[in-house]
Design a protein around this motif. Structure first.
Motif, mmCIF file in Angstrom:
data_model
loop_
_atom_site.group_PDB
_atom_site.id
_atom_site.type_symbol
_atom_site.label_atom_id
_atom_site.label_comp_id
_atom_site.label_asym_id
_atom_site.label_seq_id
_atom_site.Cartn_x
_atom_site.Cartn_y
_atom_site.Cartn_z
ATOM 1 N N ARG A 115 0.816 -1.225 0.000
ATOM 2 C CA ARG A 115 0.000 0.000 0.000
ATOM 3 C C ARG A 115 0.851 1.277 0.000
ATOM 4 N N LEU A 149 2.239 1.827 -3.444
ATOM 5 C CA LEU A 149 1.271 2.313 -4.436
ATOM 6 C C LEU A 149 0.964 3.793 -4.218
ATOM 7 N N TYR A 150 0.772 4.170 -2.947
ATOM 8 C CA TYR A 150 0.533 5.595 -2.649
ATOM 9 C C TYR A 150 1.739 6.439 -3.058
ATOM 10 N N THR A 180 3.926 5.807 -5.394
ATOM 11 C CA THR A 180 3.993 5.916 -6.859
ATOM 12 C C THR A 180 3.032 6.994 -7.342
ATOM 13 N N SER A 181 1.810 6.989 -6.803
ATOM 14 C CA SER A 181 0.818 8.005 -7.199
ATOM 15 C C SER A 181 1.311 9.395 -6.795
ATOM 16 N N ALA A 182 1.900 9.489 -5.602
ATOM 17 C CA ALA A 182 2.396 10.792 -5.126
ATOM 18 C C ALA A 182 3.496 11.315 -6.050
ATOM 19 N N LEU A 225 3.923 10.648 -9.184
ATOM 20 C CA LEU A 225 3.299 11.064 -10.446
ATOM 21 C C LEU A 225 2.722 12.472 -10.298
ATOM 22 N N MET A 226 2.063 12.725 -9.155
ATOM 23 C CA MET A 226 1.488 14.050 -8.910
ATOM 24 C C MET A 226 2.581 15.115 -8.783
ATOM 25 N N LEU A 259 -2.912 17.163 -4.454
ATOM 26 C CA LEU A 259 -3.042 15.693 -4.434
ATOM 27 C C LEU A 259 -1.735 15.052 -3.964
ATOM 28 N N PHE A 260 -0.625 15.614 -4.411
ATOM 29 C CA PHE A 260 0.682 15.104 -3.968
ATOM 30 C C PHE A 260 0.795 15.160 -2.443
ATOM 31 N N LEU A 292 -1.442 12.451 -0.862
ATOM 32 C CA LEU A 292 -0.887 11.110 -1.085
ATOM 33 C C LEU A 292 0.401 10.906 -0.282
ATOM 34 N N THR A 320 0.856 8.090 2.483
ATOM 35 C CA THR A 320 1.931 7.095 2.356
ATOM 36 C C THR A 320 2.566 6.823 3.717
#
Ligand SMILES: [Zn+2]
Ligand SMILES: [Zn+2]
Length: 442
Positions: free
Chosen positions: A66, A69-70, A72-74, A76-77, A195-196, A199, A203
């Protein structure tokens, strides 16, 4: 060993799993040094030290996947936050638009190179490293990547220096300041940054430190007979602050993370006092020197922290004025005073209210970094408000000195060893059983 009483106490808190203490669940509390068995937690449960209430563990479902994944999304943001326009400001028919990176880059061109590098580290480099580190450690589990121990050590060391949440607060304060005189437009990168932030916080919320270190290597166990409910010091044991392993006193380095382990932080009080005195000395020029220079219709105004607060109060911006006053004046002073008081309590020999002072230390440690908000407000406004003689904001030398005050007080909190508050507290001969196993809470 009789464990019935403590086991039933744990089960009343909702754990439905086997709570037999296992050797690999032996923990030393980093705040009060009591040896305890960690109950077998189910996801969502936390374990707190029964002596000082410090959180020893918080079990998470999928504790490695988890966060990865968070993270990775962070990341990207964060990438998106750097690609598009961040914020634009319109004033008297002209428009100024900045990118996220400009917040630190503009300071560099204004001869504030040190402040520029600090801001870049706090809002870009350290948060990005932390997210990359979590992903690396997850991939490292699968592919046995090298240097995982080093990455995990640096990750937990840098965590308090990631200040994206404080920067977001600084942005909101800046908008309240500017919206009365100019038109502010939020670009796509601003929303990506929000969003970053979320996230990034999430994380760390779902990161399970115990599980992460266990995925790198199993926790080493002391090869001596131990007695839960007694302090580590009594039993020739010490705590590895890096990976939380329990290490025999005679062993110099932790066998899991290879960090040098000491019984107590060396010269903790001396270092803390030296840093606090430095912070006191720096606090005077930080309040005397201008933190920001404002140009408005050709008029140049230098404002210090206090004069900036008074100006905002006179303009009726009460909520922002109160936040700035709390973060820049009240918190640093209270933090310095309380840290001196904690040093005094730790140094004196008679018994003190260690539980109370331990809570004060945790609060001081948590709240101190928020003082950086004013510095980040200056950095952002200096990047955005650039309309020449019409309206411009320039960073003052006071901003750098004030950043130094915040950094030294944060380092003072890190240098302070809270176990010194407990070392003079005796565990009554009939009490150690109460501390045998940490308390699990949902
Ligand atoms: Zn404790
Ligand atoms: Zn270690």
């Amino acid at each position: 060993m009789n464990t019935t009483a403590t086991l039933s106490a744990c089960q009343t808190h909702g754990s439905d799993q086997n709570t037999d203490p296992r050797p690999d669940e032996l923990v030393l509390c980093p705040h009060c040094d009591v040896l305890q068995y960690l109950p077998a937690l189910i996801p969502g449960e936390q374990a707190h030290c029964l002596r000082c209430q410090h959180q020893l563990d918080a079990r998470q479902p999928n504790p490695i996947m988890r966060p990865a994944l968070y993270a990775t999304s962070a990341l990207l943001m964060l990438l998106l936050a750097n690609l598009f326009p961040f914020v634009s400001m319109a004033l008297a028919g002209t428009r100024s638009e900045i990118h996220f990176f400009d917040t630190s880059a503009v300071l560099f061109t204004e001869y504030q190179q040190i402040l520029s590098i600090l801001v870049w580290l706090f809002i870009q480099a350290v948060p990005a490293f932390c997210m990359l580190a979590i992903i690396y450690l997850k991939l490292g589990m699968r592919y046995q990547l090298p240097a995982r121990i080093w990455v995990a050590r640096v990750l937990f060391m840098l965590k308090p220096w990631s200040m994206v949440d404080i920067f977001l607060m600084g942005l909101l304060i800046s908008f309240v300041k500017l919206v009365a005189t100019a038109e502010i437009s939020l670009g796509m990168s601003f929303w990506a940054f929000c969003l970053f932030c979320l996230l990034h916080l999430r994380t760390f919320q779902v990161l399970d430190r115990h599980a992460l270190w266990a995925s790198i290597a199993p926790s080493p166990q002391p090869d001596v007979a131990v007695k839960a409910g007694r302090t580590g010091l009594d039993q020739q044991l010490k705590l590895c602050h890096c990976c939380t392993a329990v290490v025999p006193l005679a062993q110099r380095h932790c066998s899991r993370c290879h960090t040098k382990v000491t019984v107590r932080m060396p010269a903790s009080l001396q270092k803390t006092l030296a840093l606090l005195i430095t912070a006191c000395v720096l606090y005077v020029p930080a309040n005397m020197l201008p933190i920001m220079r404002t140009v408005s219709f050709g008029d140049v105004t230098d404002s210090t922290i206090i004069s900036g607060f008074i100006l905002m109060w006179q303009d009726g911006e009460y909520p922002v004025a109160i936040i700035i006053f709390l973060a820049s004046v009240v918190i640093p002073i209270i933090k310095i005073v309380l840290m001196f008081w904690l040093c005094y309590l730790a140094a004196k020999s008679k018994q003190t209210a260690a539980k109370y002072s331990g809570n004060v230390y945790r609060l001081v440690d948590w709240v101190g970094r928020w003082s950086m908000v004013d510095v980040l407000v200056v950095a952002f406004m200096a990047a955005l408000v650039r309309f020449g003689l019409l309206a411009s904001v320039y960073p003052g030398v006071g901003a750098l000195v004030f950043a130094a005050v915040v950094i030294t007080t944060m380092l003072a909190a890190v240098s302070f060893d809270p176990r010194l508050l407990w070392d003079n507290q005796q565990i009554a001969a009939d009490k150690p059983m109460q501390y045998r196993q940490a308390e699990g809470k949902v």
